[in-house]
Motif scaffolding. Structure first.
Motif, mmCIF file in Angstrom:
data_model
loop_
_atom_site.group_PDB
_atom_site.id
_atom_site.type_symbol
_atom_site.label_atom_id
_atom_site.label_comp_id
_atom_site.label_asym_id
_atom_site.label_seq_id
_atom_site.Cartn_x
_atom_site.Cartn_y
_atom_site.Cartn_z
ATOM 1 N N SER A 1 54.113 50.966 42.081
ATOM 2 C CA SER A 1 54.583 50.135 43.174
ATOM 3 C C SER A 1 55.467 49.056 42.587
ATOM 4 O O SER A 1 55.183 48.524 41.523
ATOM 5 N N SER A 2 56.540 48.692 43.275
ATOM 6 C CA SER A 2 57.459 47.688 42.749
ATOM 7 C C SER A 2 57.247 46.338 43.407
ATOM 8 O O SER A 2 58.033 45.423 43.212
ATOM 9 N N GLN A 3 56.179 46.210 44.195
ATOM 10 C CA GLN A 3 55.913 44.966 44.911
ATOM 11 C C GLN A 3 55.532 43.853 43.964
ATOM 12 O O GLN A 3 54.788 44.045 43.013
ATOM 13 N N ASP B 1 50.720 35.465 47.714
ATOM 14 C CA ASP B 1 49.439 35.044 48.267
ATOM 15 C C ASP B 1 48.925 36.008 49.329
ATOM 16 O O ASP B 1 47.767 35.957 49.716
ATOM 17 N N ASP B 2 49.792 36.891 49.827
ATOM 18 C CA ASP B 2 49.379 37.850 50.852
ATOM 19 C C ASP B 2 49.970 39.207 50.506
ATOM 20 O O ASP B 2 51.074 39.539 50.915
ATOM 21 N N ILE B 3 49.254 39.984 49.733
ATOM 22 C CA ILE B 3 49.735 41.297 49.317
ATOM 23 C C ILE B 3 49.280 42.330 50.331
ATOM 24 O O ILE B 3 48.112 42.420 50.671
ATOM 25 N N SER B 4 50.206 43.110 50.829
ATOM 26 C CA SER B 4 49.856 44.205 51.727
ATOM 27 C C SER B 4 50.491 45.476 51.194
ATOM 28 O O SER B 4 51.422 45.441 50.391
ATOM 29 N N GLY B 5 49.984 46.608 51.649
ATOM 30 C CA GLY B 5 50.525 47.871 51.171
ATOM 31 C C GLY B 5 50.007 48.210 49.793
ATOM 32 O O GLY B 5 49.012 47.687 49.327
ATOM 33 N N ASN B 6 50.712 49.118 49.121
ATOM 34 C CA ASN B 6 50.256 49.620 47.837
ATOM 35 C C ASN B 6 50.590 48.642 46.720
ATOM 36 O O ASN B 6 51.542 47.881 46.786
ATOM 37 N N MET B 7 49.794 48.674 45.655
ATOM 38 C CA MET B 7 50.071 47.876 44.468
ATOM 39 C C MET B 7 49.487 48.597 43.265
ATOM 40 O O MET B 7 48.714 49.550 43.398
ATOM 41 N N THR B 8 49.864 48.141 42.081
ATOM 42 C CA THR B 8 49.409 48.775 40.843
ATOM 43 C C THR B 8 48.550 47.799 40.055
ATOM 44 O O THR B 8 48.903 46.633 39.898
ATOM 45 N N VAL B 9 47.417 48.299 39.565
ATOM 46 C CA VAL B 9 46.463 47.503 38.791
ATOM 47 C C VAL B 9 46.403 48.071 37.376
ATOM 48 O O VAL B 9 46.254 49.280 37.187
ATOM 49 N N GLY B 10 46.537 47.188 36.380
ATOM 50 C CA GLY B 10 46.480 47.602 34.985
ATOM 51 C C GLY B 10 45.218 47.116 34.300
ATOM 52 O O GLY B 10 44.642 46.094 34.694
ATOM 53 N N MET B 11 44.780 47.846 33.283
ATOM 54 C CA MET B 11 43.570 47.471 32.555
ATOM 55 C C MET B 11 43.733 47.848 31.089
ATOM 56 O O MET B 11 44.210 48.938 30.756
ATOM 57 N N ALA C 1 56.138 46.741 38.115
ATOM 58 C CA ALA C 1 55.327 47.481 39.080
ATOM 59 C C ALA C 1 53.879 47.027 39.094
ATOM 60 O O ALA C 1 53.146 47.294 40.050
ATOM 61 N N ILE C 2 53.440 46.346 38.025
ATOM 62 C CA ILE C 2 52.025 46.014 37.872
ATOM 63 C C ILE C 2 51.773 44.569 38.275
ATOM 64 O O ILE C 2 52.347 43.648 37.706
ATOM 65 N N GLU C 3 50.894 44.390 39.277
ATOM 66 C CA GLU C 3 50.613 43.045 39.767
ATOM 67 C C GLU C 3 49.350 42.429 39.193
ATOM 68 O O GLU C 3 49.263 41.215 39.050
ATOM 69 N N VAL C 4 48.365 43.245 38.907
ATOM 70 C CA VAL C 4 47.057 42.758 38.468
ATOM 71 C C VAL C 4 46.719 43.378 37.120
ATOM 72 O O VAL C 4 46.850 44.590 36.942
ATOM 73 N N ILE C 5 46.257 42.547 36.168
ATOM 74 C CA ILE C 5 45.987 43.025 34.813
ATOM 75 C C ILE C 5 44.609 42.549 34.366
ATOM 76 O O ILE C 5 44.328 41.345 34.354
ATOM 77 N N PHE C 6 43.755 43.509 33.995
ATOM 78 C CA PHE C 6 42.412 43.223 33.505
ATOM 79 C C PHE C 6 42.358 43.378 31.984
ATOM 80 O O PHE C 6 42.878 44.358 31.436
ATOM 81 N N GLY C 7 41.699 42.424 31.329
ATOM 82 C CA GLY C 7 41.329 42.571 29.927
ATOM 83 C C GLY C 7 39.813 42.701 29.882
ATOM 84 O O GLY C 7 39.104 41.861 30.430
ATOM 85 N N VAL C 8 39.332 43.778 29.271
ATOM 86 C CA VAL C 8 37.902 44.085 29.338
ATOM 87 C C VAL C 8 37.211 43.633 28.052
ATOM 88 O O VAL C 8 37.235 44.319 27.036
ATOM 89 N N GLU D 1 53.647 34.865 37.698
ATOM 90 C CA GLU D 1 53.748 35.647 38.930
ATOM 91 C C GLU D 1 52.762 36.812 38.979
ATOM 92 O O GLU D 1 52.637 37.494 39.992
ATOM 93 N N LYS D 2 52.035 37.035 37.880
ATOM 94 C CA LYS D 2 51.055 38.111 37.811
ATOM 95 C C LYS D 2 49.642 37.552 37.992
ATOM 96 O O LYS D 2 49.377 36.377 37.774
ATOM 97 N N TYR D 3 48.729 38.443 38.348
ATOM 98 C CA TYR D 3 47.315 38.096 38.415
ATOM 99 C C TYR D 3 46.615 38.685 37.190
ATOM 100 O O TYR D 3 46.769 39.874 36.887
ATOM 101 N N PHE D 4 45.819 37.853 36.509
ATOM 102 C CA PHE D 4 45.095 38.290 35.315
ATOM 103 C C PHE D 4 43.597 38.084 35.524
ATOM 104 O O PHE D 4 43.165 37.112 36.156
#
Length: 336
Positions: free
Chosen positions: A19-21, A25-35, A90-97, A114-117
């Motif tokens: 997803s290229s979104q 503060d208000d995300i709708s539709g598809n998005m990509t999550v990275g880990m 394309a990646i909006e959310v990134i998790f470090g485990v 601009e990203k969520y971590f």
């Protein structure tokens, strides 16, 4: 559709697409999550597998696309892996485990506002502010370990129990201290023998060493070992099976690894936490700039009691430990 490419020897899998979104503060539709996984990667039957389950739940129930990076060696390329994901629009959310991501993910959050971590088992630097776009996830591991100690203290027949940690660190020390305190709370005369696999991240990915330490403890009269060692803990479980003793697992239900020999497991609902956090990003309710603690209340931190291990624990012990659990939640008993 599935894609893969290599970065510094790390394999990156992209499932379903991109997803290229840009996050807002208000995300709708598809998005990509990275880990990015911790040392040991997927297949550790513990920490990483629990996180990946949450990633899959997010894909299947929330409709997000997912990207994940396996660690190489001791995982020294955490910063490079996080940066690769953060640089992808394309990646909006990134998790470090894992706790070892704490410093690098804080730096990335500041560089990419601009990203969520999100960091599982995050350890903030003393006195430092947590970036507003970073959620530090923590569990009540010391309280959960207190319950593990109570279970071991009430169940031991030899009067000697053991603890085996992976990397000697503040977080794993909390497991050890909570375990010892819980055991002595219910059984003041119990003896606790402790050991650690190593001083670096690789200590979480050495099942042979875990088995060696466990065999040594069992030979000294230990009949129950609590392990907090990631993939290395699989070796501890195998030692329990070989010697006919008991083991307490961590992070997820490890009973399937050695049915009849896993007294219980102290679980962190990492999967539910990953899913909940992704859901918050989608709804615009992301809890950034703070530590978010998931504990005994709501059973985000819990112990396993089901048909597979009920006979090992017994009704009387279960009732006693449930009482202790509720006392901790109600503030009547300190396990911190």
């Amino acid at each position: 559709m599935k894609y893969s490419f290599t970065l510094l020897g790390i394999v990156i899998m992209l499932l379903v697409g991109c997803s290229s979104q840009t996050p807002s503060d208000d995300i709708s539709g598809n998005m990509t999550v990275g880990m990015v996984f911790d040392v040991g990667g997927r297949g550790d039957k513990s920490f990483n597998d629990a996180a990946y389950k949450g990633l899959e739940m997010s894909r299947d129930s929330l409709g997000v696309d997912i990207v994940y990076i396996e660690p190489s060696g001791e995982g020294a390329d955490r910063e490079a892996a996080l940066r690769q994901l953060a640089a992808d629009p394309a990646i909006e959310v990134i998790f470090g485990v894992g706790l070892l991501f704490s410093e690098d993910i804080s730096t990335m959050a500041e560089e990419f506002p601009e990203k969520y971590f999100v960091c599982i088992d995050y350890q903030p630097k003393a006195g430092a502010m947590i970036p507003r776009n970073l959620s530090g996830i923590a569990f009540e591991d010391k309280r959960g370990s207190f319950l593990a100690g109570a279970l071991a203290g009430l169940s031991t027949k030899s009067g000697t129990i053991g603890f085996i940690g992976g990397m000697e660190s503040n977080i794993i020390k909390r497991f050890e201290n909570g375990f010892s305190a819980g055991a002595k709370y219910v059984n003041p005369d119990v003896k606790v023998i402790s050991g650690y696999i190593g001083m670096t991240g690789s200590a979480f990915a050495n099942p042979a060493k875990g088995k060696e330490l466990a065999l040594g403890q069992y030979a000294r009269g230990v009949d129950i070992i609590y392990q907090a060692a990631g993939l290395s803990g699989v070796g501890v479980v195998e030692a329990a099976r070989e010697t006919g003793n008991l083991v307490i697992g961590t992070d997820r239900d490890q009973g399937e690894l050695a049915p009849g020999y896993v007294l219980t497991s102290i679980t962190k609902a990492i999967d539910r936490t990953v899913f909940t956090t992704v859901e918050q990003v989608q709804s615009g309710t992301f809890q950034g700039g703070r530590m978010n603690v998931f504990g005994l209340d709501g059973r985000y931190t819990d112990y396993v009691y089901n048909t597979n291990n009920a006979s090992l624990i017994g009704d009387d012990v279960h009732v006693r430990v449930e009482g202790i659990r509720q006392q901790i939640i109600d503030g009547e008993l300190s396990a911190d």
